[in-house]
Write a protein that holds these residues in place. Structure first.
Motif, PDB file in Angstrom:
ATOM      1  N   UNK A  44      -2.159   1.213 -40.505  1.00  0.00           N
ATOM      2  CA  UNK A  44      -1.136   0.508 -39.738  1.00  0.00           C
ATOM      3  C   UNK A  44      -1.574   0.379 -38.285  1.00  0.00           C
ATOM      4  N   UNK A  45      -1.671  -0.856 -37.813  1.00  0.00           N
ATOM      5  CA  UNK A  45      -2.005  -1.135 -36.420  1.00  0.00           C
ATOM      6  C   UNK A  45      -0.910  -2.015 -35.823  1.00  0.00           C
ATOM      7  N   UNK A  46      -0.771  -1.917 -34.513  1.00  0.00           N
ATOM      8  CA  UNK A  46       0.213  -2.745 -33.825  1.00  0.00           C
ATOM      9  C   UNK A  46      -0.348  -4.118 -33.488  1.00  0.00           C
ATOM     10  N   UNK A  47      -1.679  -4.219 -33.443  1.00  0.00           N
ATOM     11  CA  UNK A  47      -2.309  -5.483 -33.063  1.00  0.00           C
ATOM     12  C   UNK A  47      -3.773  -5.424 -33.470  1.00  0.00           C
ATOM     13  N   UNK A  48      -4.341  -6.599 -33.774  1.00  0.00           N
ATOM     14  CA  UNK A  48      -5.758  -6.685 -34.137  1.00  0.00           C
ATOM     15  C   UNK A  48      -6.457  -7.668 -33.208  1.00  0.00           C
ATOM     16  N   UNK A  49      -7.591  -7.243 -32.658  1.00  0.00           N
ATOM     17  CA  UNK A  49      -8.481  -8.128 -31.909  1.00  0.00           C
ATOM     18  C   UNK A  49      -9.706  -8.352 -32.776  1.00  0.00           C
ATOM     19  N   UNK A  50     -10.078  -9.609 -33.014  1.00  0.00           N
ATOM     20  CA  UNK A  50     -11.252  -9.851 -33.846  1.00  0.00           C
ATOM     21  C   UNK A  50     -12.072 -11.026 -33.342  1.00  0.00           C
ATOM     22  N   UNK A  51     -13.386 -10.926 -33.570  1.00  0.00           N
ATOM     23  CA  UNK A  51     -14.305 -12.023 -33.283  1.00  0.00           C
ATOM     24  C   UNK A  51     -14.264 -12.992 -34.462  1.00  0.00           C
ATOM     25  N   UNK A  52     -14.785 -14.199 -34.263  1.00  0.00           N
ATOM     26  CA  UNK A  52     -14.886 -15.149 -35.375  1.00  0.00           C
ATOM     27  C   UNK A  52     -16.209 -14.979 -36.102  1.00  0.00           C
ATOM     28  N   UNK A  53     -17.310 -14.888 -35.334  1.00  0.00           N
ATOM     29  CA  UNK A  53     -18.630 -14.737 -35.947  1.00  0.00           C
ATOM     30  C   UNK A  53     -18.874 -13.260 -36.215  1.00  0.00           C
ATOM     31  N   UNK A  54     -18.697 -12.875 -37.482  1.00  0.00           N
ATOM     32  CA  UNK A  54     -18.840 -11.482 -37.891  1.00  0.00           C
ATOM     33  C   UNK A  54     -19.713 -11.386 -39.136  1.00  0.00           C
ATOM     34  N   UNK A  55     -20.513 -10.352 -39.268  1.00  0.00           N
ATOM     35  CA  UNK A  55     -21.251 -10.153 -40.534  1.00  0.00           C
ATOM     36  C   UNK A  55     -20.307  -9.688 -41.634  1.00  0.00           C
ATOM     37  N   UNK A  56     -20.649 -10.029 -42.852  1.00  0.00           N
ATOM     38  CA  UNK A  56     -19.828  -9.598 -43.997  1.00  0.00           C
ATOM     39  C   UNK A  56     -18.736 -10.579 -44.321  1.00  0.00           C
ATOM     40  N   UNK A  57     -17.744 -10.663 -43.463  1.00  0.00           N
ATOM     41  CA  UNK A  57     -16.639 -11.620 -43.601  1.00  0.00           C
ATOM     42  C   UNK A  57     -16.392 -12.217 -42.222  1.00  0.00           C
ATOM     43  N   UNK A  58     -16.404 -13.536 -42.107  1.00  0.00           N
ATOM     44  CA  UNK A  58     -16.177 -14.134 -40.788  1.00  0.00           C
ATOM     45  C   UNK A  58     -14.704 -14.009 -40.386  1.00  0.00           C
ATOM     46  N   UNK A  59     -14.462 -14.160 -39.084  1.00  0.00           N
ATOM     47  CA  UNK A  59     -13.131 -13.925 -38.550  1.00  0.00           C
ATOM     48  C   UNK A  59     -12.062 -14.852 -39.085  1.00  0.00           C
ATOM     49  N   UNK A  60     -12.429 -16.094 -39.404  1.00  0.00           N
ATOM     50  CA  UNK A  60     -11.443 -17.043 -39.930  1.00  0.00           C
ATOM     51  C   UNK A  60     -10.944 -16.588 -41.300  1.00  0.00           C
ATOM     52  N   UNK A  61     -11.887 -16.277 -42.187  1.00  0.00           N
ATOM     53  CA  UNK A  61     -11.496 -15.801 -43.524  1.00  0.00           C
ATOM     54  C   UNK A  61     -10.787 -14.453 -43.447  1.00  0.00           C
ATOM     55  N   UNK A  62     -11.264 -13.596 -42.558  1.00  0.00           N
ATOM     56  CA  UNK A  62     -10.643 -12.287 -42.400  1.00  0.00           C
ATOM     57  C   UNK A  62      -9.211 -12.417 -41.908  1.00  0.00           C
ATOM     58  N   UNK A  63      -8.994 -13.304 -40.955  1.00  0.00           N
ATOM     59  CA  UNK A  63      -7.647 -13.523 -40.434  1.00  0.00           C
ATOM     60  C   UNK A  63      -6.708 -13.986 -41.548  1.00  0.00           C
ATOM     61  N   UNK A  64      -7.168 -14.896 -42.388  1.00  0.00           N
ATOM     62  CA  UNK A  64      -6.353 -15.384 -43.496  1.00  0.00           C
ATOM     63  C   UNK A  64      -5.995 -14.251 -44.460  1.00  0.00           C
ATOM     64  N   UNK A  65      -6.990 -13.397 -44.759  1.00  0.00           N
ATOM     65  CA  UNK A  65      -6.754 -12.314 -45.711  1.00  0.00           C
ATOM     66  C   UNK A  65      -5.779 -11.283 -45.149  1.00  0.00           C
TER      67      UNK A  65
END
Length: 228
Positions: A44-65
């Protein structure tokens, strides 16, 4: 707040965490998309900061998931990609805010404070069904209908339409929309708000009459049934 930082530039991630902790936040680091996804979904987090260009799963797909499982958690994209198309793609994926690298930590801090204060449409409005003319928006089911026909919207289109319905028949400036819908301020000259207004028009007005979304030249936009 307890914040998850998903950033593959380790030096930057550590600096951001240090700055956050100096301001009273707690921060956890993930240096790739897969680790970030595991942490985001398992904790449980109160907020997430993420990059878009990421190894493994990119930030766009990760944000959707993440958004599919945790629809209410604020997500801020922190990335070097700064075009209007990049921003539109990120907001369509479910991001709440977008900050382009390089950035001033003071601005990041202000963005985080704004997101932390965001209580969401349901918390602000006891009546979760908004109606105007033949348009209906249900904030619990996230379903929008016009004349009984369901209209599929992205998360940001939904939030923009909801704000316009809450403030129907009032001219909303671009600055107000940026502040209230995106909890941020965009650079002057950007056509970002106009892009989303056009998206809404194509879905809400194109195949229906009367038209409800109108532009007031030099002033902003208004939701109004001019047939009345």
């Amino acid at each position: 707040m307890n914040i998850l930082i998903i950033e593959d530039e380790e030096r930057l991630a550590v600096l951001v965490r240090q700055g956050l902790e100096e301001n009273g936040y707690t921060a956890t680091l993930a240096f790739d998309g897969l680790t970030g996804k595991y942490l985001a979904l398992e904790n449980d987090y109160d907020l997430i900061i993420m990059d878009i260009i990421l190894p493994g799963v990119n930030g766009i797909d990760l944000c959707k998931e993440v958004r599919a499982v945790k629809p209410d958690i604020p997500i801020l994209m922190l990335t070097a990609l700064g075009t209007t198309n990049d921003k539109v793609e990120a907001f369509d994926a479910g991001a709440d805010d977008y900050l382009v690298k390089p950035f001033d930590f003071r601005e990041l801090h202000v963005r985080l404070r704004a997101l932390s204060k965001r209580s969401g449409l349901t918390a602000k409005h006891e009546d979760y069904i908004l109606k105007y003319a033949d348009l209906e928006l249900n904030d619990q089911t996230k379903i929008v209908k016009r004349s009984g026909t369901e209209i599929v919207l992205t998360p940001k289109e939904f939030k923009l339409l909801a704000y316009m319905m809450q403030h129907k028949e009032r001219v909303l400036s671009r600055a107000e929309i940026a502040d209230k819908v995106w909890d941020t301020h965009f650079d002057t000259g950007t056509n970002f708000i106009d892009v989303y207004i056009n998206y809404l028009r194509k879905k809400v007005d194109k195949n229906f009459d009367p038209k409800l979304i109108h532009t007031k030249s030099g002033m902003g936009f208004i939701l109004r049934n001019e047939a009345l």
